[in-house]
Design an enzyme around this catalytic site. Structure first.
Site, PDB file in Angstrom:
ATOM      1  N   ASP A 170     -13.603  -8.541   7.264  1.00 21.78           N
ATOM      2  CA  ASP A 170     -13.341  -9.512   8.169  1.00 21.78           C
ATOM      3  C   ASP A 170     -12.838 -10.877   7.174  1.00 21.78           C
ATOM      4  O   ASP A 170     -11.982 -11.560   7.558  1.00 21.78           O
ATOM      5  CB  ASP A 170     -14.290  -9.955   8.994  1.00 21.78           C
ATOM      6  CG  ASP A 170     -14.730  -8.886  10.092  1.00 21.78           C
ATOM      7  OD1 ASP A 170     -14.010  -7.868  10.293  1.00 21.78           O
ATOM      8  OD2 ASP A 170     -15.829  -9.074  10.586  1.00 21.78           O
TER       9      ASP A 170
ATOM     10  N   ARG B 297      -6.142 -12.906   4.396  1.00 21.60           N
ATOM     11  CA  ARG B 297      -4.798 -12.291   4.582  1.00 21.60           C
ATOM     12  C   ARG B 297      -3.696 -13.172   5.305  1.00 21.60           C
ATOM     13  O   ARG B 297      -2.636 -13.584   5.317  1.00 21.60           O
ATOM     14  CB  ARG B 297      -4.658 -10.659   4.824  1.00 21.60           C
ATOM     15  CG  ARG B 297      -3.084 -10.398   4.964  1.00 21.60           C
ATOM     16  CD  ARG B 297      -3.320  -8.802   5.298  1.00 21.60           C
ATOM     17  NE  ARG B 297      -3.839  -8.414   6.601  1.00 21.60           N
ATOM     18  CZ  ARG B 297      -2.953  -8.605   7.629  1.00 21.60           C
ATOM     19  NH1 ARG B 297      -1.644  -9.153   7.685  1.00 21.60           N
ATOM     20  NH2 ARG B 297      -3.617  -8.558   9.045  1.00 21.60           N
TER      21      ARG B 297
ATOM     22  N   ASP C  84     -19.262 -16.775  -1.460  1.00 21.86           N
ATOM     23  CA  ASP C  84     -20.224 -16.478  -2.290  1.00 21.86           C
ATOM     24  C   ASP C  84     -19.762 -14.988  -3.271  1.00 21.86           C
ATOM     25  O   ASP C  84     -19.904 -14.167  -2.594  1.00 21.86           O
ATOM     26  CB  ASP C  84     -21.656 -16.123  -1.619  1.00 21.86           C
ATOM     27  CG  ASP C  84     -22.529 -15.979  -2.998  1.00 21.86           C
ATOM     28  OD1 ASP C  84     -22.454 -15.576  -3.938  1.00 21.86           O
ATOM     29  OD2 ASP C  84     -23.737 -15.906  -2.584  1.00 21.86           O
TER      30      ASP C  84
ATOM     31  N   HIS D  92     -20.760 -18.952   3.274  1.00 24.70           N
ATOM     32  CA  HIS D  92     -21.747 -17.668   2.857  1.00 24.70           C
ATOM     33  C   HIS D  92     -23.200 -18.458   2.866  1.00 24.70           C
ATOM     34  O   HIS D  92     -23.149 -19.668   2.367  1.00 24.70           O
ATOM     35  CB  HIS D  92     -21.375 -16.898   1.858  1.00 24.70           C
ATOM     36  CG  HIS D  92     -20.166 -16.041   2.294  1.00 24.70           C
ATOM     37  ND1 HIS D  92     -19.367 -15.461   1.271  1.00 24.70           N
ATOM     38  CD2 HIS D  92     -19.794 -15.469   3.226  1.00 24.70           C
ATOM     39  CE1 HIS D  92     -18.441 -14.894   1.689  1.00 24.70           C
ATOM     40  NE2 HIS D  92     -18.770 -14.778   3.324  1.00 24.70           N
TER      41      HIS D  92
ATOM     42  N   GLY E 290     -20.177 -15.518  10.976  1.00 23.61           N
ATOM     43  CA  GLY E 290     -19.324 -14.430  10.269  1.00 23.61           C
ATOM     44  C   GLY E 290     -19.689 -12.946  10.823  1.00 23.61           C
ATOM     45  O   GLY E 290     -18.669 -12.453  10.947  1.00 23.61           O
TER      46      GLY E 290
ATOM     47  N   HIS F  57     -19.617  -8.075   6.068  1.00 20.22           N
ATOM     48  CA  HIS F  57     -18.298  -8.355   6.760  1.00 20.22           C
ATOM     49  C   HIS F  57     -17.259  -8.498   5.943  1.00 20.22           C
ATOM     50  O   HIS F  57     -16.243  -9.189   6.272  1.00 20.22           O
ATOM     51  CB  HIS F  57     -18.642  -9.370   7.937  1.00 20.22           C
ATOM     52  CG  HIS F  57     -18.892 -10.671   7.293  1.00 20.22           C
ATOM     53  ND1 HIS F  57     -20.185 -10.889   6.910  1.00 20.22           N
ATOM     54  CD2 HIS F  57     -18.130 -11.796   7.227  1.00 20.22           C
ATOM     55  CE1 HIS F  57     -20.055 -12.275   6.288  1.00 20.22           C
ATOM     56  NE2 HIS F  57     -18.890 -12.756   6.742  1.00 20.22           N
TER      57      HIS F  57
ATOM     58  N   ASP G 255     -15.663 -14.796  11.595  1.00 17.22           N
ATOM     59  CA  ASP G 255     -14.250 -14.899  10.977  1.00 17.22           C
ATOM     60  C   ASP G 255     -13.093 -14.595  11.700  1.00 17.22           C
ATOM     61  O   ASP G 255     -12.032 -15.111  11.561  1.00 17.22           O
ATOM     62  CB  ASP G 255     -14.624 -14.040   9.700  1.00 17.22           C
ATOM     63  CG  ASP G 255     -15.798 -14.897   8.770  1.00 17.22           C
ATOM     64  OD1 ASP G 255     -15.948 -15.716   8.780  1.00 17.22           O
ATOM     65  OD2 ASP G 255     -16.329 -13.905   8.131  1.00 17.22           O
TER      66      ASP G 255
END
Length: 136
Positions: A90, A96, A80, A8, A55, A87, A60
């Protein structure tokens, strides 16, 4: 090993310093990154790095697709946690997928150091068998 590098905005400098510190280890692997992060890492180190979109523009998700296809072996993602990200869904999906496909994921410098040092010692070679590439 295929390694994704993501950060980030408020963590990009930390990731660049991390990559500089561990360049002798990371340069032996294939590196991927989201847009600006990849550009800045390349400028600071001259390491070859495949860049995806930033991202928020889908980077991502592009890395997540590689995870889902078992084509990503490790992700170093300096997040961060104190700044809201547009996002965030995402980001959550990428995390996950790492859990679903057992892809090592570091979200901070402490964990990233453990993963990179483990990589150097050969402790993550099991990923080659997961991908079916026993010598890559």
């Amino acid at each position: 090993m295929n390694i994704a590098l993501i950060a980030h905005d408020n963590k990009k400098n930390d990731l660049i310093q991390f990559v500089i510190a561990y360049q002798p280890i990371l340069e032996k692997h294939t590196l991927f990154a989201t847009g600006t992060t990849g550009k800045r890492i390349h400028e600071a180190t001259s390491l070859p790095i495949t860049r995806f979109q930033s991202g928020p523009l889908g980077g991502d998700q592009e890395i997540g697709a590689m995870v889902a296809q078992n084509n990503m072996d490790m992700i170093i993602f300096f997040r961060d946690p104190l700044t809201a990200q547009p996002h965030e869904p995402d980001v959550s999906a990428l995390i996950r997928l790492c859990d679903v496909y057992a892809v090592p994921l570091a979200t901070n410098m402490g964990t990233a150091e453990i993963l990179v040092r483990s990589l150097e010692q050969g402790d993550i070679e099991w990923r080659n068998f997961v991908r079916g590439n026993k010598g890559e």
